[in-house]
Every structure is written in structure tokens, then in C-alpha cells.
Design a protein around this motif. Sequence first.
Motif, mmCIF file in Angstrom:
data_model
loop_
_atom_site.group_PDB
_atom_site.id
_atom_site.type_symbol
_atom_site.label_atom_id
_atom_site.label_comp_id
_atom_site.label_asym_id
_atom_site.label_seq_id
_atom_site.Cartn_x
_atom_site.Cartn_y
_atom_site.Cartn_z
ATOM 1 N N UNK A 1 0.823 -1.359 -0.049
ATOM 2 C CA UNK A 1 0.042 -0.002 -0.102
ATOM 3 C C UNK A 1 0.961 1.266 -0.129
ATOM 4 N N UNK A 2 0.533 2.215 -0.826
ATOM 5 C CA UNK A 2 1.184 3.638 -0.820
ATOM 6 C C UNK A 2 1.185 4.225 0.591
ATOM 7 N N UNK A 3 1.456 5.913 0.367
ATOM 8 C CA UNK A 3 1.293 6.274 1.722
ATOM 9 C C UNK A 3 0.218 6.850 2.179
ATOM 10 N N UNK A 4 -0.836 6.589 1.068
ATOM 11 C CA UNK A 4 -2.273 6.976 1.259
ATOM 12 C C UNK A 4 -2.969 5.623 1.430
ATOM 13 N N UNK A 5 -2.313 4.310 1.580
ATOM 14 C CA UNK A 5 -2.733 2.999 2.003
ATOM 15 C C UNK A 5 -3.673 2.624 0.901
ATOM 16 N N UNK A 6 -3.525 3.244 -0.326
ATOM 17 C CA UNK A 6 -4.233 2.633 -1.359
ATOM 18 C C UNK A 6 -3.617 1.672 -1.959
ATOM 19 N N UNK A 7 -4.630 0.607 -2.543
ATOM 20 C CA UNK A 7 -4.520 -0.529 -3.361
ATOM 21 C C UNK A 7 -4.608 -0.409 -4.788
ATOM 22 N N UNK A 8 -3.593 -0.664 -5.633
ATOM 23 C CA UNK A 8 -3.973 -0.499 -7.014
ATOM 24 C C UNK A 8 -3.620 -1.959 -7.569
ATOM 25 N N UNK A 9 -4.922 -2.537 -7.944
ATOM 26 C CA UNK A 9 -4.862 -4.002 -8.399
ATOM 27 C C UNK A 9 -4.102 -4.168 -9.539
ATOM 28 N N UNK A 10 -3.737 -3.033 -10.532
ATOM 29 C CA UNK A 10 -2.762 -3.231 -11.456
ATOM 30 C C UNK A 10 -1.349 -3.232 -11.238
ATOM 31 N N UNK A 11 -0.886 -2.727 -10.479
ATOM 32 C CA UNK A 11 0.518 -2.580 -9.897
ATOM 33 C C UNK A 11 0.804 -3.494 -8.665
ATOM 34 N N UNK A 12 0.125 -4.674 -8.749
ATOM 35 C CA UNK A 12 0.698 -5.511 -7.756
ATOM 36 C C UNK A 12 1.887 -6.311 -8.050
ATOM 37 N N UNK A 13 2.795 -6.682 -7.228
ATOM 38 C CA UNK A 13 3.834 -7.424 -7.227
ATOM 39 C C UNK A 13 3.702 -8.762 -7.612
ATOM 40 N N UNK B 1 -13.927 -3.391 -3.998
ATOM 41 C CA UNK B 1 -12.781 -2.784 -4.627
ATOM 42 C C UNK B 1 -12.519 -1.433 -4.618
ATOM 43 N N UNK B 2 -13.675 -0.467 -4.667
ATOM 44 C CA UNK B 2 -13.693 0.788 -4.433
ATOM 45 C C UNK B 2 -13.243 0.965 -2.980
ATOM 46 N N UNK B 3 -13.735 0.335 -2.022
ATOM 47 C CA UNK B 3 -13.058 0.711 -0.580
ATOM 48 C C UNK B 3 -11.637 0.373 -0.400
ATOM 49 N N UNK B 4 -11.428 -0.904 -1.072
ATOM 50 C CA UNK B 4 -9.994 -1.545 -0.924
ATOM 51 C C UNK B 4 -9.019 -0.440 -1.601
ATOM 52 N N UNK B 5 -9.363 0.243 -2.766
ATOM 53 C CA UNK B 5 -8.580 1.091 -3.417
ATOM 54 C C UNK B 5 -8.232 2.353 -2.399
ATOM 55 N N UNK B 6 -9.089 2.673 -1.687
ATOM 56 C CA UNK B 6 -9.059 3.702 -0.810
ATOM 57 C C UNK B 6 -8.395 3.321 0.691
ATOM 58 N N UNK B 7 -8.147 2.070 0.798
ATOM 59 C CA UNK B 7 -7.304 1.954 1.959
ATOM 60 C C UNK B 7 -7.961 0.956 2.850
ATOM 61 N N UNK B 8 -9.195 0.609 2.524
ATOM 62 C CA UNK B 8 -9.939 -0.190 3.578
ATOM 63 C C UNK B 8 -9.137 -1.495 3.445
ATOM 64 N N UNK B 9 -9.710 -2.399 4.460
ATOM 65 C CA UNK B 9 -8.954 -3.692 4.853
ATOM 66 C C UNK B 9 -9.772 -4.891 3.888
#
Lengths: 400, 300
Positions: free
Chosen positions: B150-162, B292-300
Motif C-alpha cells: 500500500x502506498x503512503x495513502x494506504x491505497x491498493x492498485x490492483x494493476x500494480x501488484x507485485x 474494490x472501491x473501498x480497498x482502493x481507498x485503503x480499506x482492509x
Amino acid sequence: MTTDTLRLATAGSVDDGKSTLVGRLLHDSKSILTDQLEAVTRASRGDGPDLALLTDGLRAEREQGITIDVAYRYFATPRRRFILADTPGHVQYTRNMVTGASTAELTVILVDARNGIVEQTRRHAAIAALLRVPHIVLAVNKMDLTGYQQPVFEHIAEDFAGHAAELGLPGFTPIPVSALAGDNVVERSTRMAWYEGPALLEFLESVPVTTAPADAPARFPVQYVIRHGEVRHYAGQLASGSLCVGDRVTIHPTGETSEIAGIDVLGTPADRAHAPQSVSLRLADQRDVSRGDMITAGVGVPALTQDVRAAVCHLADRPLRAGDRVLLRHTTRTVKAIVKDLAGATELTANDLARVTLRTAEPLPLDDYAVSRRTGAFILIDPADGATLTAGMVDLSSPG
Amino acid sequence: MSAFALSHLDALESEAVHIFREVAGEFERPVILFSGGKDSIVILHLALKAFAPATVPFSLLHVDTGHNFPEVLDYRDRVVAAHGLRLHVASVQDYIDRGVLRERPDGTRNPLQTLPLTEKIQAERFDAVFGGGRRDEEKARAKERVFSLRDEFSQWDPRRQRPELWNLYNGRHAPGEHVRVFPLSNWTELDVWQYIAREDVELPAIYFAHHREVFQRNGMWLTAGDWGGPRDTETVEKRQVRYRTVGDMSCTGAVDSDADTIEKVIAEIAASRLTERGATRADDKLSEAAMEDRKREGYF
């Protein structure tokens, strides 16, 4: 009743109907619950539920109608449980197929019966061969669109057999299916009476699952040292083989030896531990052991080397070049490394498969990937931003 | 050649313990998200086993919506005391009282958890955050890695997963970033219940059938209480119910049930034709991509 678990991965080109096949597998094996099916039916445009929507879970996937990233699915039959890695087929997402295949014991490679073997099929077969996935199914899909004709299927199976032999694949099982119509996915099809083999699910239920051979050499990468009073417990997951209280062991890379004084399986004492159990060990002597070390026993001590020869699949968008300084992660150890040679190539770009040589800053206890998928595998990491760059499979036999 | 095979539950347990120990070995300040729900209770149980005979080297973090079931808060406090753990609380009510967050018209506080959670992670400099998320729960979760950067805003980007290969988890991150870690990724709801039964893990009483005052909203039985239900048009009745998930009272529904033992609960789940989130979570029904939308914002 005891059930075991099969980990499998799917692979196929865009529009081969992979998501539909997985959706059909889940739907016809009654692994889809009512509310999930209702949600899919609501989102479907045509008549009836679009089964591909069961697996394409991201907004962008549904918008574009393609699978972008691996999705993991869980289903069970009375005979077996399944963990399915549904991986994308698009060329730019091949790295995600590598992700799915790395833990799979079986890969389903899908082809469109109208197109036969295409370049992506050969790439998927090459990855399955490289990652040594034990079982391959060639699912010849869309048989409904070719009149369910036997010669179409047989021609594709023969063509694939030629490639499989070249790649050194141990064997494969061809199955003619129609994911859309449900032929030979869960139920055997009456429309292909000429086919005498199993339906896909039947095959998945009956293929033998690889179990860890107890007589393999013991490999115990130390993950973490649990200190309790004066006692140090070396925690880790046995990568291969088994260990007994009283066994003589060697600690790598120091080469010191000791004896196992005690084994705990998650807090309960035991005489013996087997791969892939997570356990902790106590040693008879005070030794300097820490995360990244490997404890081994028995014959077949791993080669301790700073020169790593391996087959790799490059995963990152940025290229890998000879001379690059990277981090190499092998079991629980991360060391600095330099890319020495790319088999003559100047650089590897995303999804390239190649043989490489690396030089590490410290010696590593390496096994051949052909012998152990756990202690013969590594990843390369970009030291600047931590990105995972490359998947590596040690090949000690390749010319250095 | 003799061979050894772990049972299904033993294999899942071994994999989860491996993940805990990787985090302990690689990170400075890990924390376990603990809601008092069955998944986080299993997470804590596994952590206790992973580091036995020593104590768990992680603290706990509870995102308190202010609409919790009292039985669950009681359970949380007893567990923390029993194992000598440190508990951090991120309070949604505090954010509402300070005027930073505003109550939603529908009264659900689940989406409001994201900001207190992510600010707490930044303030405490947590670098690894364990969650009880399972890939079988929801289709966006099915896409997530075990180690999820997660970035410094806790965001999840499904396209940039390792890419995540073998059991080689890459936890490298820049300062300010953190990794969400999901040791139960490969578990199903049934696996969790069978493991709870096998290990004889104690759960909050609301997971078992009991009589409770509930009212119906959007097809779900919600608990009557100070949080804002029922409205004038909704009527309270006493029913025998139990919960399949534990969350904010305003959006976690009860199911009619007479399963008052763990064996009956397992039989009920095995026969159910509804997923646990479909049966009991109002917030996931907001849209096709709500999770998905909540997770992108940083939800667990």
C-alpha cells in the motif's frame, strides 16, 4: 472422510474462454452460491448469466472483458478441494501466469479449437515446463463452434504433443470441451461420443497430488529466532525432507554442525518433522544461527556457491541488463547480486525467458530447481524501489 | 518411497504460520487488525502458535466504529488481557465528534473506518498490517496478494501488484508505505469454522444462536440499539438468530438459526446457499464494485 487439496492454474490466450471455463467449472460443480449468481445475472448483458463475470472481479476487467490479474478460487467436491489460480492470457500479463504456476501442481492450458496452437499457447507451455508444473491439461475449447469434430481435436493434440516434446514436458492430457455449452467440463458430453477420456473435473479429482518424499534431503531455512528465556528456538517451514530429534545437522553458510535437541510443532513437542510443516528446532550446542541461515541434514548437502546459473522469467516492465546490481531472495535470505551474463542477450524485457548467470555477494546453499521447487527458486528485487523483477530457477547443470 | 502429506487444515495452518514468521523476520512494526470477528480471532490464535513458547511480537489494532456489539468488545478486552498484548484503537466516533467525518444518511459506518485506520497506521508507523481477509469472501479480494503493498495513502492498485511466486514474499517498501498481510488468503469460511472447532477456539457468543431483538431493513435482520435503529416505520421483534460475520451493527445482519453449537454452525454453513457477505453485509450490496472501491481507498 479425508480430502486432499489440488492447487491448479489456468492459462490461455485472450478470448479462448478461460473465464467462462472457470465460471462453468464453479457453476456446474455447484460451487456458486445463490447471491453470487444473482449478482452475475444482474451484471450480465445477454440472456442468462455470463459465467465469465464470476471471475473477472475488477472494474477494469469487466469494462474491458479481459482478465488482468490472477484471481484465486476455492471449490470442493466430495473427493477433493481445489485452489485455482485463474490467470490472465494477455501477453502483457504473462508474468501473472508465472505467479499462478509457481505454486500449481497442474496447469490447464486452454486453446480455441478454431485457432489451434498459437504463440501464446507455446509460451504457456514453455512457462509450465520451466516452472516444472507436474501435470498439464490441454483443454481444447469451443468444440461447439467446430461441430464437435474429432479430427479438429486430434490435430490440435498432435500439434501440441510436438511442442511438448521439444520443451521436455513430461506429458499432458488433452480434453475436448465447450465451456459455454458445458461439454466435458463437469459432465461428460454426449455430443462427442468419440472421446473416451474423462471430463475436466473428473480428471482434476483423480490426478495424483504430489506429496513430499520423506527421504528427500532435509532443508530447513531459518525464518525467525524465538527467544524464550535462555532457550533459542529456530522457527521455519521445512522446505524438503524430514528431521528427527538426535539428527546431526549442518548450518549454512557457516558450515558448523550440531544436533537437534528438540522439535516443537507449533508449541507441541514432537520427535519428527516433515516438509511442509512449520516447526521450531532447538540445537544441542550454542551456535550462531539467524534468519537467512539454512539447517540441513542427511546426504546431499546443497552446493554452496556465489555463482548462480539459472533459467529466469523476467517479470518487470523495466529491463534487466548485464551488469545490473540487484537483490536476490532465496528462501529466507536476501543478498546482493550482479547480473553477469544473459546468455549473450544485452537485456531482458518483460515476459522474456532466458538462461542467466549471477554473482552473489555471499555464498548461498542452492539446490537444483528440478530437485526442489522450494530451495531451487529465487526472485530478483530492484534495490531502489523493492519491485520484484525476475523469477529464477536454479540450474546447476547448465554450462556456466 | 515413503511420503508424508499434511491434512488440509494442517497445510493451511503451516502456510499461515510461515507468513507470520516472515513478517516477524522482515518488518519493524507489524500490527494485527483485530475486530473480535472469527477471522481475526483465528489470526491471533495462529500467531500465538507461531511464536510459542514466547509471546506474540505484534500489537493489535481495533478500528472501533462506535456501533460495536458489546459482547465483542468484552471479548476483545478479555483476549488482550489474557495474552498481555498491547491494543491500539482507532475510533470512528472520535472522528465524527471532531467533525472530520460526517455520519452517512444510511447510518452505516463501515466506509467511515478507512480514514481512522489509515491515519492510525501512519501515526504509529506500522509497516505491516495483518488482516483476516480471505480470497473466497469477495471477488475483489480474490485478486489480492498475500503481501499487498500500500502506498503512503494506504491505497491498493490492483494493476500494480507485485508478482508473488512460490512462498517468496517480497515485503520491501519505502518509508511511509506499508504492506497488508493476509495469512488466511487461502482459507474458506468452512475452513475457518472447522479450524475453530478443531482447535477449540473461544468465540463471542453472537456467533451462536440466541434470542435477540431485531428489525428488518433491506431484507436483513439488524440489531435494535442506540446506533439508530429501528426507525419509526420499522418494527422490532424477538427472533432466534446468529451472526456469520461481525462488523458494524448498522450493516451486519443476523441470520435466522438454531445452531447453538459449533457442530450445528458448521452443518448450517455447509448447507447454506448464500455467501457470508451476501447473507449479512449491507455495505457490499451498495454496488457491483463496492469492495474494490473501498480497498482502493485503503480499506482492509
